[in-house]
Enzyme design. Sequence first.
Site, PDB file in Angstrom:
ATOM      1  N   PHE A 158       0.792  -1.225   0.000  1.00  0.00           N
ATOM      2  CA  PHE A 158       0.000   0.000   0.000  1.00  0.00           C
ATOM      3  C   PHE A 158       0.828   1.279   0.000  1.00  0.00           C
ATOM      4  O   PHE A 158       0.507   2.237   0.727  1.00  0.00           O
ATOM      5  CB  PHE A 158      -0.956   0.036   1.197  1.00  0.00           C
ATOM      6  CG  PHE A 158      -1.625  -1.279   1.455  1.00  0.00           C
ATOM      7  CD1 PHE A 158      -2.620  -1.726   0.607  1.00  0.00           C
ATOM      8  CD2 PHE A 158      -1.241  -2.066   2.513  1.00  0.00           C
ATOM      9  CE1 PHE A 158      -3.232  -2.941   0.832  1.00  0.00           C
ATOM     10  CE2 PHE A 158      -1.843  -3.289   2.738  1.00  0.00           C
ATOM     11  CZ  PHE A 158      -2.845  -3.738   1.900  1.00  0.00           C
ATOM     12  N   CYS A 159       1.870   1.353  -0.777  1.00  0.00           N
ATOM     13  CA  CYS A 159       2.659   2.592  -0.864  1.00  0.00           C
ATOM     14  C   CYS A 159       3.152   3.058   0.495  1.00  0.00           C
ATOM     15  O   CYS A 159       3.282   4.267   0.727  1.00  0.00           O
ATOM     16  CB  CYS A 159       1.874   3.728  -1.516  1.00  0.00           C
ATOM     17  SG  CYS A 159       1.335   3.358  -3.151  1.00  0.00           S
TER      18      CYS A 159
END
Length: 487
Positions: free
Chosen positions: A379-380
Amino acid sequence: MHHHETTGKTLTLADLRQDIVGIDTLVPLLDGSERPYVFLDNAASTPTLKRVLKCVEEFMAWYSGVHRGTGFKSLIATEVFDRAHDVVGNFVGADPETNTVIFTKNTTECINKLANRFNFSPDDVVITTAMEHHSNDLPWRKHARVVHIGITPDGHLDLDALKKSITQFAGRLKLVAINGASNITGICSPIHTIAAWTHAAGAKIFVDAAQLAPHRPIDILPDDDPMHIDFVALSAHKMYAPFGTGALIGAVDFFEAGDPDVVGGGVVDMVTLDTAHWNHPPHKEEAGSPNVIGGVALAEAVAVLQNVGMDEIATHESELLDYAYGKLKRLRGLTLYGPLEDLSEKVGVIPFSLDGMHHSLVAAIIGTEGGIGVRNGCFCAHPYVKKLLKVTPDEDHAITQEVLSGNKSRMPGMVRASLGCYNTTDDIDVLVNVLERIVRGEYKGKYVQDISSGAFHANGYQVDYSKYFSFFDFMERPARRTHSEAS
Ligand SMILES: Cc1ncc(COP(=O)(O)O)c(C=O)c1O
């Protein structure tokens, strides 16, 4: 916007659910049946509100370039666009006299703009945390010396370390950049307390509110309050208005000083062949023809959310989270990351994994056999996720080498279900039900992993997209241009 201001609260949470575009959309499952899509990936991007879509449709008749035309449509479009800025400023409690609202593409662009505009010297320190989205980390690394504050084992920001660090770097510290809510655990850090520490050290604070704004009321407080938030950024696509707008809010004076980071049309009052006199913010920071529609859509979404009430939304989401955790905690073989108690301090993000199963496999089954939209991976926020997963530096190094050589099969990660204001306990039940089936080994598909992406696909799950969206009927995939044609 206009129609909500004077009418008080006229909308309820139940209205919001009915107001979601595509709430009943049927999606195909592996067994050939269809079911209404359950959307639990709101932390990535939310669906659209019908009211927002309607507002955009109505506005289209008046759509025109802004700030330069003299025709009626340009005048009204300009007025709408300018007011949209005010609505967003008001949403975060910004003093309109002293603060400006700059429309951008998204939060990422806001943060890059702010980083460009700070005019850091290489020795200047920016304190951020090990729990940030990459968007609130990498832009600072480009310009300043970045200090990352660590986290506790359950995912909280180490506040003692933060406070110490702020004191230690006082003088060289220019900015503390921190998220208002984590996109992984949903944890909301005490931004106003941190603001007070930051100001005492003579620095400014930026809050990445991409994940906070859709879920909680935000008040940046008066400029002279020690707990004031100097800069805040948000994204409309996470707030039911995915039309390509983000907003950066901060002191007019800050943006009056210095040169804009992007130059061109719109940013100037007067240009000669060798001089340029900058316009005032926000125009100075919105180079080129702006995304008028995105701005209007964001303002309408804000108005709708405010009409329902951000406190109501926060309470509803907290209740949903309690309900979900109550059920998920009882699922054997399921690990939840981040806090398990006192859930009211986090927004509705549910990170988990199933013992012995690849996160991509779990997410694929949830999608293809459950008809539920979730997300998996890092998720970044790679550093934070790896920390929560207790990935050792050696493992991290080995996997990084694999990834660089094109093999993502062992990429660490978790599954994330994330709530929006329109989700219900029924949506949670659908998720829990699929998870129970997976845990019992009752899923049907044979899943194969694609090594280059790490994703799992069920054998035989091949859907004709054109049955769902007519775009594919008339859009032939263009043949790839050959090198000679392209040059
Ligand atoms: C906490 C946080 N910050 C920043 C971003 C980046 O937002 P955007 O992709 O809209 O630029 C996201 C989006 O996932 C986020 O969750």
